[in-house]
Design a protein around this motif. Structure first.
Motif, mmCIF file in Angstrom:
data_model
loop_
_atom_site.group_PDB
_atom_site.id
_atom_site.type_symbol
_atom_site.label_atom_id
_atom_site.label_comp_id
_atom_site.label_asym_id
_atom_site.label_seq_id
_atom_site.Cartn_x
_atom_site.Cartn_y
_atom_site.Cartn_z
ATOM 1 N N ARG A 47 0.790 -1.437 0.111
ATOM 2 C CA ARG A 47 -0.043 -0.138 -0.131
ATOM 3 C C ARG A 47 0.902 1.389 0.065
ATOM 4 N NH1 ARG A 47 -4.605 1.084 4.501
ATOM 5 N NH2 ARG A 47 -4.127 3.076 4.924
ATOM 6 N N TYR A 48 1.936 1.109 0.712
ATOM 7 C CA TYR A 48 2.957 2.359 0.717
ATOM 8 C C TYR A 48 4.270 2.284 0.372
ATOM 9 C CZ TYR A 48 -0.850 4.255 4.140
ATOM 10 O OH TYR A 48 -2.074 4.682 4.564
ATOM 11 N N GLY A 49 4.681 1.287 -0.111
ATOM 12 C CA GLY A 49 6.107 1.118 -0.341
ATOM 13 C C GLY A 49 7.018 1.189 0.954
ATOM 14 N N HIS A 50 6.418 1.160 1.879
ATOM 15 C CA HIS A 50 7.174 1.081 3.283
ATOM 16 C C HIS A 50 6.592 0.116 4.300
ATOM 17 C CE1 HIS A 50 9.494 4.770 2.290
ATOM 18 N NE2 HIS A 50 8.390 5.292 1.715
ATOM 19 N N THR A 51 7.569 -0.094 5.359
ATOM 20 C CA THR A 51 7.434 -0.946 6.464
ATOM 21 C C THR A 51 6.111 -0.415 7.413
ATOM 22 O OG1 THR A 51 8.829 -0.293 7.955
ATOM 23 C CG2 THR A 51 9.368 -2.141 6.277
#
Ligand code: GUN
Ligand code: FE
Length: 448
Positions: free
Chosen positions: A250-254
């Motif tokens: 969803r965000y490209g991040h953890t």
């Protein structure tokens, strides 16, 4: 009335060290604080003992009984108590959609909520849990009822009104209608708790369920609220493969990176599970001084991995223990600390015997009983910022009085503590005190 307990006690000092004192005098003030501890070796011991006797303040533990700090449950979904032990063979998303959300939706009805919450709080006190960090539901009336029940029963509680408004990941029948509703509801709940429980015995918690359940707007606004209010924040973080990957997609991040960017990570934040953390995530959590609620029974079913508790403790990251009722099937923190030790050993050894022993597991993963005891007590207190979790002058008098199992040979204090923790059954918890007040008593034979 002030009291003096004459008791042998164990208390954790740090992850690797705990102390044992025999027949000390623990003086407790009217307002439930430990004001003084006098050990047998102190010159004033006999004078203080006679004074307590004279004033009829003295309670002497019966032989074979020990005083331990009350346990702190750092992650518990109170509304899920009726489904404890059910459907643990389902993966997390399935379990939430088919069991958890339909059950939590029923807390719109206070007649359903009240007996569940009463039973859970009674059961937790009987298990030696003197403080709990709870998820409620999306319903403020039921969340306030939980607060009343904890206050009346004498269990210190941190309670969150759950925010969840993402239509993609929550069902129509159990969702906040909009970000405005999620935020307003949180603010109203925080205010109501702060107005009603001015002494802080019950505290409100900002509670985005987890990133998948929430819209970006809600996460951002709850983050702003967290930065302005300095109150506890709780959520689930990197708790399973599915959940961790959902957030990455969803965000490209953890989770940790996103929670930090929303302003939801600070020294008041408690992150449940965290089994999938990257090394960057670990350093974010450490930098922000956030805490991890380690829920080893739940993780065995939903976590897809074992938390590197030993490594995180060594890094100085705050960790407490959580039951995760009902991802975990028992509210007992004894069962959870046993599982924390067992799981860490499995992490160290690995599980697939077809792989060479030296490559099978993760070296230096095992934790000791002492480390688990620390997490269940001081770790939880440090995570919540409360003056509890240990038996020390100046801290709150939160105790459990536990009968030891029969002893057939002499044991060192460390061995005695290990047995108290591992050979535990619930009927050995004879009495429980929170802030100097007796809140559970199984029978009267624990004192002389
Ligand atoms: N993640 C989001 N909600 C939940 C929950 O209720 N239980 C567990 N174990 N994980 C969650
Ligand atoms: Fe949970």
């Amino acid at each position: 009335m002030p009291i003096t307990l004459k008791a042998s006690y164990f208390s954790a000092n740090s992850p690797n060290s705990s102390s044992f004192h025999e027949d000390s005098l623990i003086e407790i003030s009217d307002n439930g604080q430990i004001t003084n501890i006098i050990h047998q070796t102190a010159s004033e011991y006999s004078e203080r003992l006679s004074a307590a006797r004279q004033h009829d303040h003295l309670i002497t533990l019966a032989p074979g009984h020990f005083l331990l700090p009350g346990f702190i449950d750092l992650h518990n979904h109170a509304p899920q108590w009726p489904q404890a032990g059910i459907a643990l063979d389902r993966p997390l998303a399935d379990w939430l959609n088919h069991y958890t959300f339909p059950l939590e939706a029923r807390y719109a009805d206070l007649d359903f909520a009240t007996p569940v919450y009463q039973d859970l709080v009674t059961e937790m006190l009987a298990n030696g849990t003197t403080t709990a960090l709870y998820f409620g539901t999306i319903h403020n009336s039921a969340n306030l009822r939980l607060a009343e029940i904890c206050s009346q029963a004498g269990q210190r509680a941190f309670i969150g009104s759950v925010a969840m408004d993402n239509p993609d990941q929550t069902p129509d029948y159990y969702r906040d209608a909009s970000p405005e509703e999620a935020i307003n509801k949180t603010q109203t709940f925080v205010q109501a708790i702060q107005d009603t429980y001015r002494n802080g015995f019950i505290q409100p918690v900002i509670t985005p369920r987890f990133i998948p359940s929430c819209t970006t707007e809600t996460l951002q606004q709850l983050g702003q609220l967290a930065q302005s209010q300095h109150i506890t924040v709780q959520t689930h973080c990197s708790e399973s493969d599915w959940e961790h990957n959902y957030v990455r997609e969803r965000y490209g991040h953890t989770d940790s990176e996103m929670l930090q960017s929303f302003g939801l990570l600070n020294q008041h934040s408690v992150l449940a599970h965290a089994t999938q953390l990257t090394t960057t995530d670990q350093s974010i959590i450490k930098t922000e001084q956030a805490a991890i609620a380690h829920c080893p029974i739940s993780n065995a079913y939903f976590g897809n991995g074992i938390l590197p508790a030993h490594e995180l403790l060594n890094q100085g990251i705050k960790i407490g223990l959580g039951s995760d009722i009902a991802g975990g099937y028992t509210p007992s923190l004894y069962a959870n600390l046993q599982q924390a030790v067992t799981a860490s050993q499995i992490r160290q050894d690995g599980v697939d015997a077809t792989i060479a022993a030296d490559q099978r597991g993760v070296a230096n993963s095992r934790i000791s009983a002492k480390q688990a005891f620390y997490m269940a007590t001081v770790g939880g207190a440090t995570s919540l910022g409360i003056q509890a979790g240990a038996i020390e002058s100046g801290l709150l008098a939160d105790f459990q009085i536990v009968q030891a199992p029969p002893r057939f040979a002499s044991l060192t204090p460390d061995e005695q503590l290990e047995q108290l923790l591992f050979r535990h059954t619930r009927h050995q918890i004879k009495a429980v005190y929170v802030q100097g007040k007796l809140v559970h008593e199984k029978e009267h034979n624990w004192y002389e």
